[in-house]
Design a protein around this motif. Structure first.
Motif, PDB file in Angstrom:
ATOM      1  N   PHE A 158       0.847  -1.197   0.000  1.00  0.00           N
ATOM      2  CA  PHE A 158       0.000   0.000   0.000  1.00  0.00           C
ATOM      3  C   PHE A 158       0.884   1.250   0.000  1.00  0.00           C
ATOM      4  CE2 PHE A 158      -2.433  -3.374   2.092  1.00  0.00           C
ATOM      5  CZ  PHE A 158      -3.532  -3.436   1.239  1.00  0.00           C
ATOM      6  N   PRO A 159       1.488   1.566  -1.160  1.00  0.00           N
ATOM      7  CA  PRO A 159       2.428   2.700  -1.200  1.00  0.00           C
ATOM      8  C   PRO A 159       1.719   4.041  -1.073  1.00  0.00           C
ATOM      9  CG  PRO A 159       2.148   1.732  -3.389  1.00  0.00           C
ATOM     10  CD  PRO A 159       1.343   0.902  -2.462  1.00  0.00           C
ATOM     11  N   ASP A 160       2.351   4.949  -0.331  1.00  0.00           N
ATOM     12  CA  ASP A 160       1.802   6.305  -0.208  1.00  0.00           C
ATOM     13  C   ASP A 160       2.037   7.096  -1.487  1.00  0.00           C
ATOM     14  OD1 ASP A 160       0.885   5.938   2.366  1.00  0.00           O
ATOM     15  OD2 ASP A 160       2.810   6.471   3.269  1.00  0.00           O
ATOM     16  N   ASP A 161       3.173   6.835  -2.130  1.00  0.00           N
ATOM     17  CA  ASP A 161       3.482   7.539  -3.385  1.00  0.00           C
ATOM     18  C   ASP A 161       4.520   6.722  -4.157  1.00  0.00           C
ATOM     19  OD1 ASP A 161       6.188   8.262  -2.485  1.00  0.00           O
ATOM     20  OD2 ASP A 161       5.129   9.638  -1.116  1.00  0.00           O
ATOM     21  N   PRO A 162       4.784   7.058  -5.438  1.00  0.00           N
ATOM     22  CA  PRO A 162       5.736   6.279  -6.247  1.00  0.00           C
ATOM     23  C   PRO A 162       7.135   6.192  -5.641  1.00  0.00           C
ATOM     24  CG  PRO A 162       4.429   7.706  -7.662  1.00  0.00           C
ATOM     25  CD  PRO A 162       4.097   8.082  -6.249  1.00  0.00           C
ATOM     26  N   ALA A 163       7.593   7.269  -4.975  1.00  0.00           N
ATOM     27  CA  ALA A 163       8.945   7.253  -4.391  1.00  0.00           C
ATOM     28  C   ALA A 163       9.034   6.201  -3.284  1.00  0.00           C
ATOM     29  CB  ALA A 163       9.289   8.635  -3.835  1.00  0.00           C
ATOM     30  N   LYS A 164       8.006   6.152  -2.428  1.00  0.00           N
ATOM     31  CA  LYS A 164       7.978   5.166  -1.337  1.00  0.00           C
ATOM     32  C   LYS A 164       7.922   3.737  -1.922  1.00  0.00           C
ATOM     33  CE  LYS A 164       7.305   7.199   2.905  1.00  0.00           C
ATOM     34  NZ  LYS A 164       7.416   8.602   2.647  1.00  0.00           N
ATOM     35  N   LEU A 165       7.180   3.573  -2.998  1.00  0.00           N
ATOM     36  CA  LEU A 165       7.076   2.256  -3.638  1.00  0.00           C
ATOM     37  C   LEU A 165       8.454   1.820  -4.154  1.00  0.00           C
ATOM     38  CD1 LEU A 165       5.533  -0.166  -4.858  1.00  0.00           C
ATOM     39  CD2 LEU A 165       5.052   1.260  -6.858  1.00  0.00           C
ATOM     40  N   ASN A 166       9.160   2.731  -4.819  1.00  0.00           N
ATOM     41  CA  ASN A 166      10.490   2.392  -5.360  1.00  0.00           C
ATOM     42  C   ASN A 166      11.474   2.035  -4.249  1.00  0.00           C
ATOM     43  OD1 ASN A 166       9.704   2.694  -7.993  1.00  0.00           O
ATOM     44  ND2 ASN A 166      10.248   4.860  -8.085  1.00  0.00           N
ATOM     45  N   GLU A 167      11.402   2.778  -3.148  1.00  0.00           N
ATOM     46  CA  GLU A 167      12.272   2.473  -1.997  1.00  0.00           C
ATOM     47  C   GLU A 167      11.980   1.075  -1.450  1.00  0.00           C
ATOM     48  OE1 GLU A 167      11.764   5.496   0.972  1.00  0.00           O
ATOM     49  OE2 GLU A 167      12.460   7.084  -0.378  1.00  0.00           O
ATOM     50  N   ALA A 168      10.689   0.740  -1.373  1.00  0.00           N
ATOM     51  CA  ALA A 168      10.282  -0.574  -0.842  1.00  0.00           C
ATOM     52  C   ALA A 168      10.766  -1.693  -1.749  1.00  0.00           C
ATOM     53  CB  ALA A 168       8.758  -0.627  -0.709  1.00  0.00           C
ATOM     54  N   ILE A 169      10.583  -1.520  -3.066  1.00  0.00           N
ATOM     55  CA  ILE A 169      11.006  -2.558  -4.017  1.00  0.00           C
ATOM     56  C   ILE A 169      12.517  -2.746  -3.954  1.00  0.00           C
ATOM     57  CG2 ILE A 169      11.214  -3.092  -6.494  1.00  0.00           C
ATOM     58  CD1 ILE A 169       8.433  -1.798  -6.863  1.00  0.00           C
ATOM     59  N   TYR A 170      13.257  -1.623  -3.908  1.00  0.00           N
ATOM     60  CA  TYR A 170      14.726  -1.713  -3.861  1.00  0.00           C
ATOM     61  C   TYR A 170      15.171  -2.458  -2.602  1.00  0.00           C
ATOM     62  CZ  TYR A 170      19.650  -0.435  -4.004  1.00  0.00           C
ATOM     63  OH  TYR A 170      21.027  -0.496  -4.034  1.00  0.00           O
ATOM     64  N   ARG A 171      14.563  -2.110  -1.464  1.00  0.00           N
ATOM     65  CA  ARG A 171      14.944  -2.745  -0.194  1.00  0.00           C
ATOM     66  C   ARG A 171      14.717  -4.271  -0.250  1.00  0.00           C
ATOM     67  NH1 ARG A 171      15.780  -3.658   5.622  1.00  0.00           N
ATOM     68  NH2 ARG A 171      15.598  -5.892   5.377  1.00  0.00           N
ATOM     69  N   LEU A 172      13.539  -4.680  -0.741  1.00  0.00           N
ATOM     70  CA  LEU A 172      13.197  -6.112  -0.730  1.00  0.00           C
ATOM     71  C   LEU A 172      13.994  -6.892  -1.776  1.00  0.00           C
ATOM     72  CD1 LEU A 172       9.391  -5.776   0.002  1.00  0.00           C
ATOM     73  CD2 LEU A 172      11.159  -6.579   1.572  1.00  0.00           C
ATOM     74  N   LYS A 173      14.306  -6.245  -2.908  1.00  0.00           N
ATOM     75  CA  LYS A 173      15.177  -6.887  -3.914  1.00  0.00           C
ATOM     76  C   LYS A 173      16.577  -7.077  -3.336  1.00  0.00           C
ATOM     77  CE  LYS A 173      13.329  -5.467  -8.419  1.00  0.00           C
ATOM     78  NZ  LYS A 173      13.615  -4.677  -9.619  1.00  0.00           N
ATOM     79  N   PHE A 174      17.072  -6.023  -2.690  1.00  0.00           N
ATOM     80  CA  PHE A 174      18.411  -6.077  -2.083  1.00  0.00           C
ATOM     81  C   PHE A 174      18.475  -7.245  -1.097  1.00  0.00           C
ATOM     82  CE2 PHE A 174      21.658  -5.239   1.010  1.00  0.00           C
ATOM     83  CZ  PHE A 174      22.686  -4.609   0.306  1.00  0.00           C
ATOM     84  N   GLU A 175      17.474  -7.322  -0.234  1.00  0.00           N
ATOM     85  CA  GLU A 175      17.457  -8.376   0.790  1.00  0.00           C
ATOM     86  C   GLU A 175      17.430  -9.765   0.150  1.00  0.00           C
ATOM     87  OE1 GLU A 175      14.169 -10.114   3.811  1.00  0.00           O
ATOM     88  OE2 GLU A 175      14.512  -7.963   3.950  1.00  0.00           O
ATOM     89  N   GLU A 176      16.606  -9.910  -0.877  1.00  0.00           N
ATOM     90  CA  GLU A 176      16.463 -11.210  -1.550  1.00  0.00           C
ATOM     91  C   GLU A 176      17.807 -11.672  -2.131  1.00  0.00           C
ATOM     92  OE1 GLU A 176      12.751 -12.956  -4.049  1.00  0.00           O
ATOM     93  OE2 GLU A 176      13.565 -11.085  -4.780  1.00  0.00           O
ATOM     94  N   LEU A 177      18.472 -10.772  -2.849  1.00  0.00           N
ATOM     95  CA  LEU A 177      19.762 -11.118  -3.460  1.00  0.00           C
ATOM     96  C   LEU A 177      20.844 -11.276  -2.392  1.00  0.00           C
ATOM     97  CD1 LEU A 177      19.650  -8.757  -6.575  1.00  0.00           C
ATOM     98  CD2 LEU A 177      19.416 -11.247  -6.572  1.00  0.00           C
ATOM     99  N   PHE A 178      20.762 -10.458  -1.357  1.00  0.00           N
ATOM    100  CA  PHE A 178      21.768 -10.509  -0.289  1.00  0.00           C
ATOM    101  C   PHE A 178      21.708 -11.856   0.446  1.00  0.00           C
ATOM    102  CE2 PHE A 178      23.486  -9.862   3.917  1.00  0.00           C
ATOM    103  CZ  PHE A 178      24.610  -9.074   3.684  1.00  0.00           C
ATOM    104  N   ILE A 179      20.513 -12.279   0.841  1.00  0.00           N
ATOM    105  CA  ILE A 179      20.368 -13.548   1.580  1.00  0.00           C
ATOM    106  C   ILE A 179      20.781 -14.717   0.684  1.00  0.00           C
ATOM    107  CG2 ILE A 179      18.742 -15.091   2.772  1.00  0.00           C
ATOM    108  CD1 ILE A 179      19.209 -12.575   4.394  1.00  0.00           C
ATOM    109  N   LEU A 180      20.437 -14.628  -0.617  1.00  0.00           N
ATOM    110  CA  LEU A 180      20.828 -15.691  -1.566  1.00  0.00           C
ATOM    111  C   LEU A 180      22.350 -15.807  -1.629  1.00  0.00           C
ATOM    112  CD1 LEU A 180      20.323 -17.682  -3.941  1.00  0.00           C
ATOM    113  CD2 LEU A 180      20.230 -15.698  -5.452  1.00  0.00           C
TER     114      LEU A 180
END
Length: 702
Positions: free
Chosen positions: A212-234
């Motif tokens: 439930f993003p408040d705005d596009p910037a918050k959405l991009n930050e969320a996607i970047y964070r979760l992608k980073f975590e996914e690749l990092f843990i892998l």
């Protein structure tokens, strides 16, 4: 993340229950709270903008309008019964229509009130219209709190789920309920120094804003964070596993390079080694002196000389008193390795044996005896090698060819055949792009043979359309007149086997007319023939008794015939890039200039054209693999599907290459400083790894 909360079965979430839980599990594999939390929207609908009624266009996917309800009535009878309403703003009037739930909607409507209308716009008799709009009473403050004036998530659903009112909106409600109930239980998985270093948003915040993003910037930050975590843990898992491997699995030390190796190198090697081959041999030599089991992937293009490197590594093992073996996925490949090695070492050097499903019982018994007493030093075969009856006296070095064709358990059986696990060399002729290798083979050391043997001329590739067929025939005649041989390959796609066979038969008839006896002889090989007939035809071509080999399958032409200098691929647009590249590699084995002709229809899809253009432009297997990865995506590249590694929810190794490389380097630097993740600031990483422990290494070779 408070794992105990997120491991709760999904039926216990408010609004789910047993029947909905059953369909969520079956349709979307959502069985736990955690699965729903990680079921991300596939797109977002912009609810931040309000359209004026006069600005509505029929091609817009969705519009949101603020308008006052002025009128509504029920029209029609029974099947044609519908609720029709009108609403207006200061620019015009929009008609609203409902065909279902008429009674219930009628009760909720209040004339004179301002509503937020949202739906797909249409036009009827020149008037703006909206069927089954979502409607909410407008209250500026309440709207802001409820967050419908934001990017609205859209979730993939199925027909079956919709029967349980679990369309996109229904799933959205469940996710909203889950976040309301459990967002405080989403705990951090990364240390503060990593979050600060890469300017990452908090984990709980990321989950809130991806759904439930408040705005596009918050959405991009969320996607970047979760992608980073996914690749990092892998990468953390893969590199930790690599480290564990070196600690856990001791390996035999190959002390010396002895007479067997030196005799072969100085007296039998028919050509000088390339610098790349020498470099790889040196890497293998260093690995086998460390007292740790080697786990190395050897990549090299078709014809780059991987087999020679494998053989010379095996000779070092033999010099140190060990037995060796090569396991290939098919009998044809096993046979090919056997023939190549026999040719290289001759009859009077070291005994080499072949074990496949076709080996007779008598030959097997002799072979088993020689293996057990240590007399047989090199065994080449298919998965027949992993049978319990096959016992080595002292297996020290194992080569696995095209290992993605074998299951993890099959490979493990092979290395268990010795008390101290043998060194493992995995070979692949399918060049693997760097980012794919980092994920798929991230727990292996990687060697690359990136140059062809001296004297090999690059294969010239051209693309001809059907209208240029006579020109292609003329070229074939020229090459055959020089004493060369030609492959003509037709695609074989299971669903259209009859069509392919028909194409092959018709093509052969045309060819027989163009290339009449006695000057030209044609061998034909296809899947419907018996093994004996296939072998007979193959042998005629190998001996040079036939000039043209027409075949339907790729593997049938997997023999090494230096005199074959032309590869013609019919319907080339129907082959994948890696297949085309493998086929092309069947020529260019000798010193003569070789050619590959790609025949296709004039109408080509965008991807088909890119594939053929790529083949014409480059012979570099790694460039071709990169293009293939971009066209097909990682999930479809040979062998990645069964590996399970690329089960990434958000990250994509094609589009997120830079991020993957950054993460890999950073994880490497962590292990350099703190190999056991013992530092206080890295304790959180140990916890993150433990929570993912069940999938520690999908691609573990040994």
């Amino acid at each position: 993340m408070n794992s105990s909360v997120f491991q709760t079965p999904i039926e216990y979430l408010r609004g789910v229950g047993l029947s909905r839980a059953g369909v969520l599990k079956k349709e979307l594999q959502i069985a736990l709270f955690e699965d729903l939390l990680n079921y991300f929207p596939y797109k977002y609908i912009d609810r931040t903008r309000f359209y004026k009624i006069k600005d509505i266009q029929p091609e817009l996917p969705y519009v949101q309008v603020l308008a006052r309800l002025t009128h509504f009535e029920i029209l029609g009878e029974k099947h044609t019964r519908r609720l029709v309403a009108q609403a207006k703003d200061d620019t015009g009037i929009i008609e609203l229509v409902w065909f279902q739930g008429v009674k219930w909607i009628e009760k909720t409507l209040i004339i004179g009130k301002v509503y937020v209308l949202f739906g797909k716009p249409g036009f009827f008799n020149g008037k703006a219209q909206m069927a089954h709009p979502e409607m909410e009473l407008y209250n500026a403050e309440a709207q802001q709190r409820k967050g419908n004036l934001t990017l609205q998530p859209a979730y993939n659903s199925t027909e079956k789920l919709k029967q349980y009112s679990l369309d996109s909106k229904g799933i959205q409600k469940l996710v909203a309920g889950l976040l309301e109930q459990c967002l405080r239980d989403v705990h951090e998985t990364l240390p503060l120094y990593i979050i600060n270093r890469f300017k990452l948003t908090g984990r709980a915040e990321a989950y809130k804003n991806i759904h439930f993003p408040d705005d596009p910037a918050k959405l991009n930050e969320a996607i970047y964070r979760l992608k980073f975590e996914e690749l990092f843990i892998l990468q953390l898992k893969l590199l930790k596993n690599k480290l564990l491997h070196t600690q856990k699995f001791k390996g035999n030390i190959f002390q010396s390079v002895g007479d067997t190796f030196n005799n072969f190198y100085h007296h039998k090697l028919p050509f000088p080694l390339t610098n790349a081959q020498k470099r790889v041999l040196k890497e293998i030599r260093q690995d086998t002196q460390r007292g740790v089991q080697m786990n190395r992937l050897l990549q090299g293009d078709v014809g780059s000389g991987k087999t020679v490197v494998a053989l010379m590594s095996m000779l070092i093992a033999i010099d140190n008193g060990f037995q060796t073996c090569i396991m290939a996925p098919t009998e044809i490949l096993a046979n090919q390795h056997y023939q190549t090695i026999k040719e290289l070492i001759g009859d009077d050097f070291i005994e080499v044996a072949l074990l496949t499903g076709s080996t007779t019982k008598k030959a097997r018994n002799i072979l088993h005896e020689k293996l057990e007493n240590g007399e047989l030093k090199i065994l080449i075969g298919t998965h027949a090698l992993i049978e319990d009856k096959v016992q080595f006296k002292n297996l020290g070095f194992v080569v696995i060819d095209e290992q993605h064709r074998f299951g993890v358990e099959q490979r493990a059986k092979l290395w268990r055949k010795n008390i101290v696990p043998p060194h493992i060399l995995v070979m692949t002729a399918t060049p693997i792009p760097r980012t794919l290798a980092m994920t798929l083979y991230g727990d292996l050391d990687i060697s690359v043979i990136d140059e062809l043997p001296a004297g090999r001329k690059p294969i010239q590739t051209v693309h001809f359309y059907e209208a240029q067929r006579l020109r292609m025939f003329g070229f074939m005649k020229q090459e055959i007149a020089k004493g060369r041989q030609v492959y003509v390959v037709y695609p074989l796609i299971q669903e259209s086997e009859k069509l392919d066979l028909k194409n092959l038969e018709e093509g052969t008839e045309v060819m027989a007319h163009e290339f009449p006896l006695p000057d030209f002889r044609i061998s034909i090989v296809h899947g419907k023939m018996s093994a004996a007939d296939k072998q007979f035809e193959m042998n005629r071509f190998i001996k040079g008794e036939t000039q043209i080999m027409v075949a339907t399958t790729v593997i049938e032409v997997g023999v090494n015939i230096p005199n074959a200098s032309v590869m013609i691929i019919e319907n080339a647009e129907r082959f994948g890039l890696s297949q085309l590249h493998q086929l092309r590699g069947r020529v260019g084995r000798g010193a003569e200039q070789s050619f590959c002709i790609l025949m296709s229809h004039s109408k080509l899809s965008r991807d088909g054209r890119i594939r053929l253009d790529t083949m014409v432009k480059t012979n570099n297997g790694f460039e071709i693999a990169e293009t293939d990865l971009q066209l097909r995506g990682p999930g479809n590249i040979d062998g990645t599907q069964q590996s399970g590694v690329l089960d990434l929810k958000l990250a994509n190794i094609v589009t997120d290459q830079e991020l993957l490389i950054t993460v890999r380097r950073f994880v490497e630097s962590i292990f350099e400083k703190d190999p056991y993740l013992a530092a206080p600031e890295n304790q959180i990483l140990n916890q993150s790894l433990r929570s993912k422990e069940e999938g520690l290494s999908w691609n573990k070779i040994s």
